[in-house]
Design a protein around this motif. Structure first.
Motif, short mmCIF file in Angstrom:
data_model
loop_
_atom_site.label_atom_id
_atom_site.label_comp_id
_atom_site.label_asym_id
_atom_site.label_seq_id
_atom_site.Cartn_x
_atom_site.Cartn_y
_atom_site.Cartn_z
N ASP A 82 1.10 -10.56 -2.04
CA ASP A 82 0.17 -10.27 -0.95
C ASP A 82 -0.15 -8.78 -0.90
O ASP A 82 -1.31 -8.38 -0.73
CB ASP A 82 0.76 -10.72 0.39
CG ASP A 82 0.80 -12.24 0.51
OD1 ASP A 82 0.09 -12.90 -0.27
OD2 ASP A 82 1.55 -12.74 1.37
N LEU A 83 0.88 -7.97 -1.04
CA LEU A 83 0.66 -6.52 -1.04
C LEU A 83 -0.12 -6.08 -2.28
O LEU A 83 -1.01 -5.23 -2.20
CB LEU A 83 2.01 -5.78 -0.99
CG LEU A 83 2.79 -5.88 0.32
CD1 LEU A 83 4.13 -5.14 0.18
CD2 LEU A 83 1.99 -5.30 1.46
N PHE A 84 0.25 -6.69 -3.41
CA PHE A 84 -0.43 -6.32 -4.66
C PHE A 84 -1.90 -6.70 -4.61
O PHE A 84 -2.77 -6.01 -5.14
CB PHE A 84 0.26 -6.99 -5.84
CG PHE A 84 0.18 -6.18 -7.11
CD1 PHE A 84 -0.55 -5.00 -7.18
CD2 PHE A 84 0.86 -6.59 -8.25
CE1 PHE A 84 -0.61 -4.25 -8.35
CE2 PHE A 84 0.82 -5.85 -9.42
CZ PHE A 84 0.07 -4.67 -9.46
N SER A 85 -2.20 -7.82 -3.94
CA SER A 85 -3.60 -8.23 -3.79
C SER A 85 -4.38 -7.21 -2.97
O SER A 85 -5.52 -6.89 -3.28
CB SER A 85 -3.65 -9.61 -3.11
OG SER A 85 -5.00 -10.01 -2.90
N ASP A 86 -3.73 -6.68 -1.90
CA ASP A 86 -4.39 -5.64 -1.09
C ASP A 86 -4.62 -4.38 -1.92
O ASP A 86 -5.66 -3.72 -1.80
CB ASP A 86 -3.52 -5.30 0.12
CG ASP A 86 -3.47 -6.46 1.12
OD1 ASP A 86 -4.37 -7.31 1.07
OD2 ASP A 86 -2.52 -6.49 1.93
#
Length: 267
Positions: free
Chosen positions: A91-95
């Motif tokens: 999720d963080l990497f997607s952001d």
């Protein structure tokens, strides 16, 4: 219905209470990680366009990556660990990925604006130069592919015989617009001046993918003591494995007087 609403509020409460994963001290925060990856992408893009293989452990390329990591006070081991940490938190990497796209888009827009302004300024300068001579002998406009489903034979080579020209500046320019259906990310406008002593000078212009018309241009001064015998090149050198839907317009080549023209072109 009340039970459904109750479960929804419970789910929201659980999500709100779920703590964010603790980030190790050496791992850059989202903003810094996004900037770092954007910088690395730009360096790799330049290396790729120059024909250099992108191998991070290659000693020839290591310096490029080290200079970027040094700016962010990271070692290669820390960078690899940071990538692993973000990869384990999708999720963080997607952001971060979304931020990288946004950063690169903004940078690209700035570069294209600067190039457009420089191109307009140079065009105005060219118009001010007296005694310029048109020497282009090909078509002025092209639509690629030349034939339906043809993506290979569209490099548009040219060769212009020169009548023993010994002085001046050769300048080639054209407008390029990538249109719907194009698969290319970039292409190259290339020109080389061939001299009587069998030497040559080569100049290139990188044509980046954009759906707005951009003016590509190359210029080369004929060196003192050289006699020009031909001008050759490719209007559109590209990856022939990909479809090239491109419009090329207003192809022009002029011979400018050397005296005074060089100073004007350098503005």
């Amino acid at each position: 219905m009340k039970k459904v609403i109750f479960y929804i509020f419970v789910l929201i409460g659980v999500c709100a209470c779920t703590p964010k994963p603790k980030r190790p001290n050496f791992v850059p925060d989202q903003e810094q990680m996004s900037l770092l990856l954007a910088d690395i992408y730009q360096v790799e893009s330049v290396m790729s366009q120059s024909g250099r293989r992108i191998v991070k452990d290659d000693e020839k390329n290591a310096g490029y990556y080290k200079s970027i990591l040094d700016e962010y006070h990271l070692t290669k081991v820390e960078f690899d660990s940071a990538i692993s940490w973000y990869s384990s938190h999708p999720d963080l990497f997607s952001d971060v990925y979304d931020d990288v796209i946004s950063i690169l888009s903004k940078r690209d827009a700035v570069v294209k604006k600067e190039l457009a302004e420089q191109s307009k300024e140079r065009k105005d300068v060219i118009e001010q130069i007296p005694d310029k001579k048109s020497i282009w002998v090909g078509e002025s406009n092209y639509k690629l592919p030349l034939e339906e489903q043809d993506s290979t034979d569209v490099l548009l080579p040219f060769k212009i015989k020169a009548d023993s020209i010994k002085s001046g500046i050769v300048r080639l320019n054209a407008g390029f617009t990538f249109i719907k259906g194009n698969e290319l990310d970039s292409a190259m406008l290339k020109m080389w001046l061939c001299y009587a002593d069998s030497t040559a000078d080569t100049v290139r212009y990188l044509i980046n993918k954009t759906f707005k018309k951009q003016i590509g241009n190359v210029s080369q001064i004929i060196p003192d003591g050289k006699t020009l015998v031909s001008i050759e090149g490719l209007l559109f050198e590209h990856d022939t494995a990909k479809v090239s839907n491109v419009e090329i317009e207003d192809v022009k080549m002029v011979l400018l007087p050397k005296l005074g023209a060089a100073e004007l072109l350098e503005r």
